[in-house]
Design a protein around this motif. Sequence first.
Motif, PDB file in Angstrom:
ATOM      1  N   ALA A 183      40.581  40.543  37.156  1.00 45.80           N
ATOM      2  CA  ALA A 183      40.040  41.874  36.876  1.00 45.80           C
ATOM      3  C   ALA A 183      40.863  42.964  37.545  1.00 45.80           C
ATOM      4  CB  ALA A 183      38.586  41.943  37.327  1.00 45.80           C
ATOM      5  N   LEU A 184      41.228  42.768  38.816  1.00 39.32           N
ATOM      6  CA  LEU A 184      41.970  43.798  39.539  1.00 39.32           C
ATOM      7  C   LEU A 184      43.395  43.938  39.007  1.00 39.32           C
ATOM      8  CD1 LEU A 184      40.562  42.988  43.063  1.00 39.32           C
ATOM      9  CD2 LEU A 184      40.353  45.201  41.895  1.00 39.32           C
ATOM     10  N   ARG A 185      44.003  42.836  38.618  1.00 43.06           N
ATOM     11  CA  ARG A 185      45.341  42.921  38.036  1.00 43.06           C
ATOM     12  C   ARG A 185      45.305  43.660  36.700  1.00 43.06           C
ATOM     13  NH1 ARG A 185      49.886  43.444  39.356  1.00 43.06           N
ATOM     14  NH2 ARG A 185      50.655  42.519  37.420  1.00 43.06           N
ATOM     15  N   ARG A 186      44.384  43.277  35.841  1.00 48.80           N
ATOM     16  CA  ARG A 186      44.393  43.818  34.481  1.00 48.80           C
ATOM     17  C   ARG A 186      43.781  45.214  34.391  1.00 48.80           C
ATOM     18  NH1 ARG A 186      43.255  38.032  31.324  1.00 48.80           N
ATOM     19  NH2 ARG A 186      45.431  37.367  31.478  1.00 48.80           N
ATOM     20  N   ARG A 187      42.870  45.542  35.318  1.00 42.37           N
ATOM     21  CA  ARG A 187      42.217  46.849  35.239  1.00 42.37           C
ATOM     22  C   ARG A 187      42.937  47.901  36.081  1.00 42.37           C
ATOM     23  NH1 ARG A 187      36.786  48.516  34.197  1.00 42.37           N
ATOM     24  NH2 ARG A 187      36.998  50.738  33.711  1.00 42.37           N
ATOM     25  N   THR A 188      43.513  47.491  37.210  1.00 41.81           N
ATOM     26  CA  THR A 188      44.106  48.473  38.113  1.00 41.81           C
ATOM     27  C   THR A 188      45.599  48.296  38.311  1.00 41.81           C
ATOM     28  OG1 THR A 188      43.849  47.217  40.190  1.00 41.81           O
ATOM     29  CG2 THR A 188      41.910  48.413  39.368  1.00 41.81           C
ATOM     30  N   GLY A 189      46.140  47.132  37.939  1.00 39.56           N
ATOM     31  CA  GLY A 189      47.560  46.880  38.156  1.00 39.56           C
ATOM     32  C   GLY A 189      47.910  46.601  39.605  1.00 39.56           C
ATOM     33  N   ALA A 190      46.910  46.310  40.444  1.00 46.07           N
ATOM     34  CA  ALA A 190      47.155  46.065  41.864  1.00 46.07           C
ATOM     35  C   ALA A 190      48.013  44.817  42.066  1.00 46.07           C
ATOM     36  CB  ALA A 190      45.821  45.902  42.594  1.00 46.07           C
ATOM     37  N   GLU A 197      35.502  40.688  28.963  1.00 45.47           N
ATOM     38  CA  GLU A 197      36.121  41.863  29.581  1.00 45.47           C
ATOM     39  C   GLU A 197      37.433  41.482  30.279  1.00 45.47           C
ATOM     40  OE1 GLU A 197      35.229  45.176  30.015  1.00 45.47           O
ATOM     41  OE2 GLU A 197      33.568  45.011  28.606  1.00 45.47           O
ATOM     42  N   LEU A 198      37.471  40.278  30.843  1.00 47.60           N
ATOM     43  CA  LEU A 198      38.666  39.839  31.561  1.00 47.60           C
ATOM     44  C   LEU A 198      39.752  39.302  30.627  1.00 47.60           C
ATOM     45  CD1 LEU A 198      37.063  37.900  34.569  1.00 47.60           C
ATOM     46  CD2 LEU A 198      37.720  40.300  34.430  1.00 47.60           C
ATOM     47  N   GLY A 199      39.402  39.093  29.350  1.00 50.82           N
ATOM     48  CA  GLY A 199      40.375  38.598  28.396  1.00 50.82           C
ATOM     49  C   GLY A 199      40.544  37.099  28.387  1.00 50.82           C
ATOM     50  N   CYS A 200      39.558  36.352  28.908  1.00 50.78           N
ATOM     51  CA  CYS A 200      39.715  34.900  28.960  1.00 50.78           C
ATOM     52  C   CYS A 200      38.475  34.156  28.449  1.00 50.78           C
ATOM     53  CB  CYS A 200      40.066  34.438  30.363  1.00 50.78           C
ATOM     54  SG  CYS A 200      39.000  35.044  31.675  1.00 50.78           S
ATOM     55  N   LEU A 201      37.685  34.799  27.613  1.00 48.35           N
ATOM     56  CA  LEU A 201      36.504  34.143  27.067  1.00 48.35           C
ATOM     57  C   LEU A 201      36.879  32.920  26.239  1.00 48.35           C
ATOM     58  CD1 LEU A 201      33.496  33.914  26.394  1.00 48.35           C
ATOM     59  CD2 LEU A 201      33.845  35.604  24.581  1.00 48.35           C
ATOM     60  N   SER A 240      27.992  33.234  36.672  1.00 50.47           N
ATOM     61  CA  SER A 240      27.904  34.436  35.839  1.00 50.47           C
ATOM     62  C   SER A 240      27.806  35.692  36.685  1.00 50.47           C
ATOM     63  CB  SER A 240      26.693  34.335  34.894  1.00 50.47           C
ATOM     64  OG  SER A 240      26.901  33.344  33.904  1.00 50.47           O
ATOM     65  N   MET A 241      27.020  35.652  37.759  1.00 53.13           N
ATOM     66  CA  MET A 241      26.906  36.830  38.622  1.00 53.13           C
ATOM     67  C   MET A 241      28.208  37.108  39.356  1.00 53.13           C
ATOM     68  SD  MET A 241      23.888  38.124  38.139  1.00 53.13           S
ATOM     69  CE  MET A 241      23.415  39.118  39.539  1.00 53.13           C
ATOM     70  N   ALA A 242      28.953  36.061  39.714  1.00 58.71           N
ATOM     71  CA  ALA A 242      30.257  36.249  40.351  1.00 58.71           C
ATOM     72  C   ALA A 242      31.235  36.929  39.402  1.00 58.71           C
ATOM     73  CB  ALA A 242      30.810  34.907  40.815  1.00 58.71           C
ATOM     74  N   ILE A 243      31.189  36.546  38.130  1.00 60.06           N
ATOM     75  CA  ILE A 243      32.056  37.168  37.126  1.00 60.06           C
ATOM     76  C   ILE A 243      31.663  38.627  36.929  1.00 60.06           C
ATOM     77  CG2 ILE A 243      32.670  37.127  34.676  1.00 60.06           C
ATOM     78  CD1 ILE A 243      32.281  34.005  34.908  1.00 60.06           C
ATOM     79  N   GLU A 244      30.356  38.898  36.882  1.00 59.93           N
ATOM     80  CA  GLU A 244      29.900  40.289  36.810  1.00 59.93           C
ATOM     81  C   GLU A 244      30.438  41.091  37.996  1.00 59.93           C
ATOM     82  OE1 GLU A 244      25.779  41.049  36.523  1.00 59.93           O
ATOM     83  OE2 GLU A 244      25.445  39.834  34.737  1.00 59.93           O
ATOM     84  N   ASP A 245      30.362  40.512  39.187  1.00 58.99           N
ATOM     85  CA  ASP A 245      30.880  41.193  40.380  1.00 58.99           C
ATOM     86  C   ASP A 245      32.343  41.582  40.201  1.00 58.99           C
ATOM     87  OD1 ASP A 245      28.482  40.882  41.703  1.00 58.99           O
ATOM     88  OD2 ASP A 245      29.184  39.326  43.079  1.00 58.99           O
ATOM     89  N   ALA A 246      33.132  40.636  39.695  1.00 61.65           N
ATOM     90  CA  ALA A 246      34.568  40.883  39.546  1.00 61.65           C
ATOM     91  C   ALA A 246      34.832  42.050  38.604  1.00 61.65           C
ATOM     92  CB  ALA A 246      35.251  39.616  39.029  1.00 61.65           C
ATOM     93  N   VAL A 247      34.128  42.075  37.482  1.00 63.40           N
ATOM     94  CA  VAL A 247      34.303  43.163  36.516  1.00 63.40           C
ATOM     95  C   VAL A 247      33.870  44.491  37.121  1.00 63.40           C
ATOM     96  CG1 VAL A 247      33.562  44.044  34.277  1.00 63.40           C
ATOM     97  CG2 VAL A 247      34.054  41.614  34.546  1.00 63.40           C
ATOM     98  N   ALA A 248      32.725  44.493  37.805  1.00 61.52           N
ATOM     99  CA  ALA A 248      32.204  45.730  38.389  1.00 61.52           C
ATOM    100  C   ALA A 248      33.106  46.246  39.504  1.00 61.52           C
ATOM    101  CB  ALA A 248      30.790  45.493  38.920  1.00 61.52           C
ATOM    102  N   LEU A 249      33.633  45.352  40.330  1.00 58.50           N
ATOM    103  CA  LEU A 249      34.500  45.776  41.426  1.00 58.50           C
ATOM    104  C   LEU A 249      35.777  46.417  40.888  1.00 58.50           C
ATOM    105  CD1 LEU A 249      35.232  45.912  44.420  1.00 58.50           C
ATOM    106  CD2 LEU A 249      36.149  43.584  44.209  1.00 58.50           C
ATOM    107  N   ALA A 250      36.399  45.773  39.907  1.00 59.39           N
ATOM    108  CA  ALA A 250      37.625  46.334  39.341  1.00 59.39           C
ATOM    109  C   ALA A 250      37.347  47.692  38.700  1.00 59.39           C
ATOM    110  CB  ALA A 250      38.217  45.364  38.322  1.00 59.39           C
ATOM    111  N   GLY A 251      36.208  47.832  38.024  1.00 53.45           N
ATOM    112  CA  GLY A 251      35.858  49.110  37.426  1.00 53.45           C
ATOM    113  C   GLY A 251      35.670  50.193  38.465  1.00 53.45           C
TER     114      GLY A 251
END
Length: 363
Positions: free
Chosen positions: A18-25, A61-65, A284-295
Amino acid sequence: MRVSVIGGGVAGAASAIALRRRTGAEVTVHEAYETVSDQDAAGQVGSFLSLAVNGLRGLDELGCLAAVQAAGFPVADQLMWSASGKLLGRVPRGRLASDTLHSTTLLRGRLVEVLRAEAVRAGARFVTGRRVVPSEAEGDLVVAADGIWSAARTALDPAAPAPEYAGLYSVSGVSHLPDLARGSFHMVFGHRGAFLYIPAPDGTVWWSAQVAAPEPPDPAEVTSGLLEELYRTSRMPLEVLRAATRVDRPTPMHRLAELPVWHDDRTVLIGDAAHPVGAGQGASMAIEDAVALAGAVAASPDVPSALAAYTRLRRPRAARMTRSAASNRDSKTPGTMQRRVNDLLMPFVFRHAYARSTSWLYR
């Protein structure tokens, strides 16, 4: 921005993507195990989990569904049974009835394996073989995804509550029963705890016995014979156990009181490090966390603001899920009288109240 992720499990790998794809970090994932294989770092081969649609939409959202779906199989429905074999209810598994996206069941190790491969593809770097604490991690942001026994949790707050045994232990295994119908998840409310099983496409049955016990067991004493004795009054669990080809070591289940501190100006807890929930929602909640943190990082002017925004967003939902998980856990260990009441009331609940009580999670 440089990011260090502590822990390469579901939460860690998903946050790296999430952080790589959303922020480029620039993201480095620190994994304590020497390798990043499913056997060495993701737990026992054979243990399984289900991803509900909220987790699957996070993966989208992460592109890996698609990659995760290909590693498992879809499950449309969940059937609940009494110990006597009475069908108490049939509900959609991990989704609303109107949702055409079905939950996915797969081995935990395969999920971690797929997410790590996606993280590497996204440009994250993995460093293995050494445990890292936040003070040792380099970067502008440290994501602590080091699980329920998180060292980062106490580094952030020395007074943080510790995990407590929840009065249940879980034993997973595999049985050979090729004639069982596929496509449904089964939960049996047995006299000594719940028994979960799901027929897999290859003719095996993946199962988990969740046994009520006042103290964690001695692993050497938890044998297939003991499990058969504990579930002797439940027809289907007993049949599944007698056909077992593998029985894994028992895993005590734990709960964690709500944490007063999730972050400081640089480090944030995610996944089980912050809110172990169980009830089939941990991944599932961990994945939600990842998406929310990157956002939050992408939308905020600096890291402290991002972590504050992330926490404001996630705390209420995580707390609600934790309460729901506690109720779920309690339903698996009723007394004799309560079990009889449940057998009478549960069909009504599943027909008329279940969808309304879970819709907040899957919307």
